[in-house]
Design a protein around this motif. Structure first.
Motif, PDB file in Angstrom:
ATOM      1  N   LEU A  18       0.881  -1.161   0.000  1.00  0.00           N
ATOM      2  CA  LEU A  18       0.000   0.000   0.000  1.00  0.00           C
ATOM      3  C   LEU A  18       0.918   1.209   0.000  1.00  0.00           C
ATOM      4  N   ILE A  19       0.864   2.007  -1.061  1.00  0.00           N
ATOM      5  CA  ILE A  19       1.770   3.139  -1.235  1.00  0.00           C
ATOM      6  C   ILE A  19       0.957   4.424  -1.327  1.00  0.00           C
ATOM      7  N   PRO A  20       1.071   5.301  -0.321  1.00  0.00           N
ATOM      8  CA  PRO A  20       0.421   6.615  -0.439  1.00  0.00           C
ATOM      9  C   PRO A  20       1.336   7.560  -1.215  1.00  0.00           C
ATOM     10  N   VAL A  21       0.847   8.104  -2.325  1.00  0.00           N
ATOM     11  CA  VAL A  21       1.637   9.024  -3.138  1.00  0.00           C
ATOM     12  C   VAL A  21       0.882  10.342  -3.262  1.00  0.00           C
ATOM     13  N   ASP A  22       1.567  11.343  -3.752  1.00  0.00           N
ATOM     14  CA  ASP A  22       0.946  12.627  -4.027  1.00  0.00           C
ATOM     15  C   ASP A  22       0.440  12.584  -5.463  1.00  0.00           C
ATOM     16  N   ASP A  23      -0.771  13.045  -5.710  1.00  0.00           N
ATOM     17  CA  ASP A  23      -1.308  12.978  -7.069  1.00  0.00           C
ATOM     18  C   ASP A  23      -0.547  13.864  -8.055  1.00  0.00           C
ATOM     19  N   ALA A  24       0.363  14.705  -7.567  1.00  0.00           N
ATOM     20  CA  ALA A  24       1.206  15.540  -8.437  1.00  0.00           C
ATOM     21  C   ALA A  24       2.566  14.894  -8.722  1.00  0.00           C
ATOM     22  N   ASP A  25       2.826  13.715  -8.156  1.00  0.00           N
ATOM     23  CA  ASP A  25       4.087  13.004  -8.414  1.00  0.00           C
ATOM     24  C   ASP A  25       4.098  12.475  -9.845  1.00  0.00           C
ATOM     25  N   VAL A  27       5.033   9.555 -12.640  1.00  0.00           N
ATOM     26  CA  VAL A  27       5.007   8.092 -12.650  1.00  0.00           C
ATOM     27  C   VAL A  27       6.381   7.550 -12.261  1.00  0.00           C
ATOM     28  N   GLU A  28       7.442   8.183 -12.744  1.00  0.00           N
ATOM     29  CA  GLU A  28       8.798   7.756 -12.391  1.00  0.00           C
ATOM     30  C   GLU A  28       9.009   7.791 -10.879  1.00  0.00           C
ATOM     31  N   HIS A  29       8.559   8.867 -10.232  1.00  0.00           N
ATOM     32  CA  HIS A  29       8.720   8.992  -8.783  1.00  0.00           C
ATOM     33  C   HIS A  29       7.908   7.915  -8.050  1.00  0.00           C
ATOM     34  N   VAL A  30       6.715   7.633  -8.524  1.00  0.00           N
ATOM     35  CA  VAL A  30       5.884   6.584  -7.916  1.00  0.00           C
ATOM     36  C   VAL A  30       6.591   5.235  -8.036  1.00  0.00           C
ATOM     37  N   GLY A  31       7.163   4.934  -9.198  1.00  0.00           N
ATOM     38  CA  GLY A  31       7.912   3.692  -9.372  1.00  0.00           C
ATOM     39  C   GLY A  31       9.089   3.600  -8.424  1.00  0.00           C
ATOM     40  N   GLN A  32       9.772   4.727  -8.223  1.00  0.00           N
ATOM     41  CA  GLN A  32      10.898   4.756  -7.284  1.00  0.00           C
ATOM     42  C   GLN A  32      10.436   4.532  -5.850  1.00  0.00           C
ATOM     43  N   SER A  68      -3.059  10.506 -15.015  1.00  0.00           N
ATOM     44  CA  SER A  68      -2.836   9.311 -15.843  1.00  0.00           C
ATOM     45  C   SER A  68      -4.034   8.375 -15.904  1.00  0.00           C
ATOM     46  N   GLY A  69      -5.094   8.691 -15.184  1.00  0.00           N
ATOM     47  CA  GLY A  69      -6.251   7.805 -15.131  1.00  0.00           C
ATOM     48  C   GLY A  69      -6.219   6.847 -13.958  1.00  0.00           C
ATOM     49  N   VAL A  70      -5.177   6.912 -13.142  1.00  0.00           N
ATOM     50  CA  VAL A  70      -5.071   6.069 -11.952  1.00  0.00           C
ATOM     51  C   VAL A  70      -5.963   6.652 -10.861  1.00  0.00           C
ATOM     52  N   GLU A  71      -6.784   5.810 -10.278  1.00  0.00           N
ATOM     53  CA  GLU A  71      -7.728   6.204  -9.226  1.00  0.00           C
ATOM     54  C   GLU A  71      -7.258   5.675  -7.865  1.00  0.00           C
ATOM     55  N   PRO A  72      -7.777   6.232  -6.767  1.00  0.00           N
ATOM     56  CA  PRO A  72      -7.404   5.724  -5.439  1.00  0.00           C
ATOM     57  C   PRO A  72      -7.629   4.210  -5.328  1.00  0.00           C
ATOM     58  N   MET A  73      -6.662   3.541  -4.764  1.00  0.00           N
ATOM     59  CA  MET A  73      -6.634   2.103  -4.519  1.00  0.00           C
ATOM     60  C   MET A  73      -6.521   1.263  -5.790  1.00  0.00           C
ATOM     61  N   ASP A  74      -6.211   1.887  -6.923  1.00  0.00           N
ATOM     62  CA  ASP A  74      -5.889   1.109  -8.125  1.00  0.00           C
ATOM     63  C   ASP A  74      -4.573   0.373  -7.889  1.00  0.00           C
ATOM     64  N   HIS A  75      -4.358  -0.650  -8.696  1.00  0.00           N
ATOM     65  CA  HIS A  75      -3.154  -1.477  -8.563  1.00  0.00           C
ATOM     66  C   HIS A  75      -2.150  -1.133  -9.658  1.00  0.00           C
ATOM     67  N   LEU A  76      -0.891  -0.972  -9.269  1.00  0.00           N
ATOM     68  CA  LEU A  76       0.206  -0.729 -10.201  1.00  0.00           C
ATOM     69  C   LEU A  76       1.198  -1.882 -10.135  1.00  0.00           C
ATOM     70  N   GLU A  77       1.842  -2.148 -11.258  1.00  0.00           N
ATOM     71  CA  GLU A  77       2.925  -3.127 -11.318  1.00  0.00           C
ATOM     72  C   GLU A  77       4.175  -2.381 -11.726  1.00  0.00           C
ATOM     73  N   VAL A  78       5.248  -2.541 -10.961  1.00  0.00           N
ATOM     74  CA  VAL A  78       6.524  -1.875 -11.247  1.00  0.00           C
ATOM     75  C   VAL A  78       7.513  -2.962 -11.647  1.00  0.00           C
ATOM     76  N   PHE A  79       8.313  -2.675 -12.657  1.00  0.00           N
ATOM     77  CA  PHE A  79       9.250  -3.679 -13.145  1.00  0.00           C
ATOM     78  C   PHE A  79      10.423  -3.001 -13.839  1.00  0.00           C
ATOM     79  N   TYR A  80      11.512  -3.756 -13.960  1.00  0.00           N
ATOM     80  CA  TYR A  80      12.674  -3.319 -14.729  1.00  0.00           C
ATOM     81  C   TYR A  80      12.443  -3.625 -16.206  1.00  0.00           C
ATOM     82  N   GLY A  81      12.925  -2.776 -17.066  1.00  0.00           N
ATOM     83  CA  GLY A  81      12.810  -3.022 -18.494  1.00  0.00           C
ATOM     84  C   GLY A  81      13.724  -2.116 -19.277  1.00  0.00           C
ATOM     85  N   GLU A  82      13.703  -2.234 -20.564  1.00  0.00           N
ATOM     86  CA  GLU A  82      14.522  -1.402 -21.444  1.00  0.00           C
ATOM     87  C   GLU A  82      13.727  -0.280 -22.021  1.00  0.00           C
TER      88      GLU A  82
END
Length: 82
Positions: A18-25, A27-32, A68-82
């Motif tokens: 469960l990650i509380p973020v600021d809606d002004a962050d 996407v890169e910062h949220v992934g970090q 980005s269309g992400v709503e409260p309590m939506d699920h994100l997947e973070v991963f490494y990639g190219e």
């Protein structure tokens, strides 16, 4: 700026977070923020960029998470990639 609570997992990890973020962050910062709790603990660090997926689509790293269309309590997947 408002609190946006999200659930997330990092590819290769066994826990959902469960990650509380600021809606002004960005996407890169949220992934970090997700990676901070996982990488080097349960998932090895890689020399590759982080990506964030929401409902099957990869979000651009410079996008503001609240726009980005992400709503409260939506699920994100973070991963490494190219």
């Amino acid at each position: 700026m408002a609190l946006l609570p999200l659930t997330a997992n990092f590819e290769g990890d066994v826990l959902e977070l469960l990650i509380p973020v600021d809606d002004a962050d960005t996407v890169e910062h949220v992934g970090q923020q997700v990676a901070h709790h996982v990488v080097g603990h349960r998932v090895p660090r890689q020399d590759a960029p982080l990506h964030v997926r929401h409902e099957g689509r990869i979000l651009a790293s410079d996008t503001i998470i609240g726009a980005s269309g992400v709503e409260p309590m939506d699920h994100l997947e973070v991963f490494y990639g190219e």
